[in-house]
Scaffold this motif. Sequence first.
Motif, PDB file in Angstrom:
ATOM      1  N   GLN A 252       0.830  -1.196   0.000  1.00 42.22           N
ATOM      2  CA  GLN A 252       0.000   0.000   0.000  1.00 42.22           C
ATOM      3  C   GLN A 252       0.872   1.256   0.000  1.00 42.22           C
ATOM      4  OE1 GLN A 252      -2.601   0.138   3.401  1.00 42.22           O
ATOM      5  NE2 GLN A 252      -4.253   1.123   2.268  1.00 42.22           N
ATOM      6  N   ASN A 254       4.008   1.427  -1.132  1.00 42.50           N
ATOM      7  CA  ASN A 254       4.686   1.539  -2.426  1.00 42.50           C
ATOM      8  C   ASN A 254       3.745   2.084  -3.504  1.00 42.50           C
ATOM      9  OD1 ASN A 254       7.160   0.615  -1.473  1.00 42.50           O
ATOM     10  ND2 ASN A 254       6.609  -1.532  -1.787  1.00 42.50           N
ATOM     11  N   GLN A 255       2.484   1.645  -3.470  1.00 44.61           N
ATOM     12  CA  GLN A 255       1.507   2.162  -4.416  1.00 44.61           C
ATOM     13  C   GLN A 255       1.277   3.648  -4.175  1.00 44.61           C
ATOM     14  OE1 GLN A 255       0.024   0.818  -7.103  1.00 44.61           O
ATOM     15  NE2 GLN A 255      -0.881   2.841  -7.438  1.00 44.61           N
ATOM     16  N   PHE A 256       1.218   4.021  -2.895  1.00 42.07           N
ATOM     17  CA  PHE A 256       1.101   5.429  -2.543  1.00 42.07           C
ATOM     18  C   PHE A 256       2.288   6.219  -3.084  1.00 42.07           C
ATOM     19  CE2 PHE A 256       2.575   8.677   0.490  1.00 42.07           C
ATOM     20  CZ  PHE A 256       1.539   9.587   0.404  1.00 42.07           C
ATOM     21  N   ARG A 258       4.150   5.559  -5.726  1.00 38.52           N
ATOM     22  CA  ARG A 258       4.055   5.742  -7.184  1.00 38.52           C
ATOM     23  C   ARG A 258       3.041   6.837  -7.529  1.00 38.52           C
ATOM     24  NH1 ARG A 258       4.938   0.074  -6.945  1.00 38.52           N
ATOM     25  NH2 ARG A 258       2.704  -0.353  -6.746  1.00 38.52           N
ATOM     26  N   SER A 259       1.886   6.793  -6.862  1.00 41.51           N
ATOM     27  CA  SER A 259       0.866   7.818  -7.137  1.00 41.51           C
ATOM     28  C   SER A 259       1.355   9.190  -6.698  1.00 41.51           C
ATOM     29  CB  SER A 259      -0.429   7.463  -6.393  1.00 41.51           C
ATOM     30  OG  SER A 259      -0.899   6.193  -6.786  1.00 41.51           O
ATOM     31  N   PHE A 260       2.010   9.227  -5.555  1.00 39.82           N
ATOM     32  CA  PHE A 260       2.514  10.487  -5.024  1.00 39.82           C
ATOM     33  C   PHE A 260       3.547  11.107  -5.964  1.00 39.82           C
ATOM     34  CE2 PHE A 260       4.935  13.179  -2.119  1.00 39.82           C
ATOM     35  CZ  PHE A 260       3.931  13.761  -1.366  1.00 39.82           C
ATOM     36  N   THR A 261       4.410  10.240  -6.540  1.00 38.92           N
ATOM     37  CA  THR A 261       5.440  10.735  -7.456  1.00 38.92           C
ATOM     38  C   THR A 261       4.810  11.399  -8.675  1.00 38.92           C
ATOM     39  OG1 THR A 261       6.963   9.011  -6.737  1.00 38.92           O
ATOM     40  CG2 THR A 261       7.444  10.079  -8.832  1.00 38.92           C
ATOM     41  N   ARG A 262       3.751  10.799  -9.209  1.00 35.28           N
ATOM     42  CA  ARG A 262       3.071  11.382 -10.367  1.00 35.28           C
ATOM     43  C   ARG A 262       2.489  12.755 -10.018  1.00 35.28           C
ATOM     44  NH1 ARG A 262       1.541   5.871 -11.318  1.00 35.28           N
ATOM     45  NH2 ARG A 262      -0.393   6.163 -10.127  1.00 35.28           N
ATOM     46  N   VAL A 263       1.873  12.839  -8.842  1.00 32.67           N
ATOM     47  CA  VAL A 263       1.294  14.119  -8.415  1.00 32.67           C
ATOM     48  C   VAL A 263       2.382  15.172  -8.241  1.00 32.67           C
ATOM     49  CG1 VAL A 263       0.049  15.289  -6.550  1.00 32.67           C
ATOM     50  CG2 VAL A 263      -0.702  13.033  -7.335  1.00 32.67           C
TER      51      VAL A 263
END
Length: 903
Positions: A252, A254-256, A258-263
């Motif tokens: 969870q 690590n998924q956060f 990846r999403s955080f990096t995009r933002v």
Amino acid sequence: MPEVVKGARSSQQVDSREFWHAMAQDDVLERLQSKATGLNEAEAADRKARFGPNSLPQAKQVHPFWRFLAQFRSPLIYFLLVGALAAGLLGHIVDAAVIMAVVLVNAVVGFAQEGKAEQALGAIRDLIAPQAQVMRGGQRLRVDAANIVPGDIVIVEAGDRVSADLRLLRSHSVTADEALLTGESVNASKQAVPVARDAALGDRSSMLFSGTLVATGQATGVVTATGSQTQIGRISGMLEEVQPLSTPLLRQINQFGRSFTRVVLIGAVALFAFAVLVRDYLWDEALIAVIAVSVGIVPEGLPAVITITLAIGVQRMAKRNAVIRKLPAVETLGATSVICTDKTGTLTRNEMTVRNLAVEGYQLQVSGAGYAPDGTLTATDGHDEAPALAAAAPIIRCGLLCNDADLRESENGWSVVGDPMEGALVTLALKAGAGVDRLRTEWQRLDTIPFDAEYRYMATMHRGPGGEHVIFVKGAPEVLLDMSGADPAAWQERIVNAAGRGERVLGFGMKRLDHAPPRLTHADLEQGVELLGIMGFIDPPREEAVAAIAQCRSAGIAVKMITGDHVATALAIARQLDLAEEPEAVTGAELDGLSDGELAALAQRASVFARTSPEHKLRIVRALQSLGAIVAMTGDGVNDAPSLKQADVGTAMGCKGTEAAKEASEMVLLDDNFSSIVAAVHEGRTVYDNIRKVITWTIPTNGGETLLVVLAILLGFALPMTATQILWANLLLAATLGLVLAFEPPEQGVMQRPPRDPATPLLTPFLLWRVVLVSVLFTAVALGVFFAALEAGRGLEVARTMVVNTIVVAEIFYLFNVRYLHMRSLTLRGALGTPAVLGAIAVVIVAQLLFTYAPFMQELFDSRPLTLADGALIIGLGICLMLLLEGEKLLMRRLGWFAELRS
């Protein structure tokens, strides 16, 4: 010694090893220079020195260099590396160096914690090392599998994992699961007679192979090969079990990430464009500022710190006799809502004592407790002692001879080698004055039917001192009543009374034979058995189990006792343990008639499941899970493996548990004690609390640093912190305060709140509120300090230095607030901190003093010295910030918004 056991690598050894299955037993013993009574200790030590330990070669380890490089495989780290490269190309060498320092510190921390986690998980193999029963010098001993040598005589039974390659000398009803070697799903039948020399591996029925599981029966065999010389040694790579270091929470995170990096990427591009196009920043200055902001907001160390927290939990649990085999169990334990547990040895002491003995016409009571042969037999109901003892002699002899246990006396007292109830029967014989060794010698055992859950009895055939042949039987009293044809009504009241006293009841019988059959079979017991009587055994509850169950009840954790005992026995123990207000019991027979839906409702209500089978255990676990329960399940036998795998936290017994049970479990109890399960749940809740604390501290503090610079760019005033200063604060705090929360001790009341919901998301409403609140507070305080210093004419450099120190001090005080999520932080205990907290704060203070006053740091970070009044102001603001957040915590609790943290 023959060449076959002399040269570890000689071709003659390999050739001979291939044909052990075709040799007669006497030839095998002769070539191995062994005997039925086993090797003596000197011979065993000599062979171990020559052949080495009975273990497989270690798996090839990943080189530390490649493990270190693996720490950089993360979208967050890629983002930081690109930022460092951009800063370097723009000539901002200090900025690039600080970014790289942040990345390297994170990599070092991750590398170190991964090594610790691997060590913690790898050490489990030592903590729960397989053991085996061997004959050494004529005595049955339990030794570590690593100490087994060629020529050892090994005894195995159902549920054991075979420790070395064995040539069978004696076998009864043995089948083995050899799928690991042969791929055959059907268990292989085993017997002691030789087979053809060219028999395929799967057809070598006279052999048991290392690594395989004994499914049924009992056998004795001589060790023909150990370690890498075994059949499984050739394919040892198949045995290596990869220990997963990932958990649902880490995935969870690590998924956060990846999403955080995009933002962050999208926000960074937008902020850069705004700074250049709207605020007229030079593009290189805008880029380095945006990079600094991005580095400040990225929680790159979060996965590493969370894994550290889990690994620390593993180590803490091991100290409390709960060994975690699979890291995700640490996380799951914190959410456990139901514990399904066996009774004997887990809730009770597993020190059986015969308390009452009933034979035709007489009732006797036995004094003493445990396995020490201290006590007497006393006739009740006013009978004379002598005739009562004489009438009891046959049942006492039956209990001693239909028995595989031995007693041992040591400095720690008396202990049993074998089944606890059988040990109690040996103790009873000693209390009665019987010559145990003499009787076992005079009554030579010819064959055995081991106890089997399907038949629920054990039988042995003997030749007596006068040449007579007798079968002795012990088992469930109803089975013995059926065998003997005795009137059930005459015995039922005695059985019920004994069970009502919390005693486990066994029946005993014998059958005289005209001649001994070649083998003892179940058909030999279908008629002609004489009922000798019954005995009632008591196994008192563990004192610590009583306290642990009380703790479970206060923690909202239901405890279900699942046992093979009679209903009355189980209920009596349940009442002594205070398992529930009014414990309700259900039998296995009653479960058989229920649908899955009906069982789910009953499983939630009932506290005791009596006379159950392994199949019932599996159904009970599934029924509870269908209601949303997180189930921890205990088991010790090979037949428990399905329910252990089905449970959320399968828990095997380390002392009496089979290797099959241990391999199917997530946790192993080294002391077989129920209180150790509860201690593990306590640690699991503490681990999850600490993970919440890490998240609650990390994300809002990063948000405060970021918001400070973003507002400066958007509103067009001077940056309150330079890019290099942002990076400095991020590096310093991530390497110190970011780690200490992993070491936090449990808060008060950990076991006074209900289990948490495992579906709780990472970014809960409370956490989102904290991110916004703390970010705004940090920003407001820092901007207030910044503009006040500028207005006082202190200069931009001094104002920025004060802002950096304000941010650092604010995060220190916020750390104290976060250390207690469920209680007030303004206590003496909260103020004193822990050694880890105080050490980290000391490092931060020293580093900030250097940042503020050391000339070389002033040159690097453009900082300036501050006055004593400045320092007092900054510390006062930190205290005010903590008081404000403590008030928010109190308000949240009163409004009921704090409930999510208590789940």
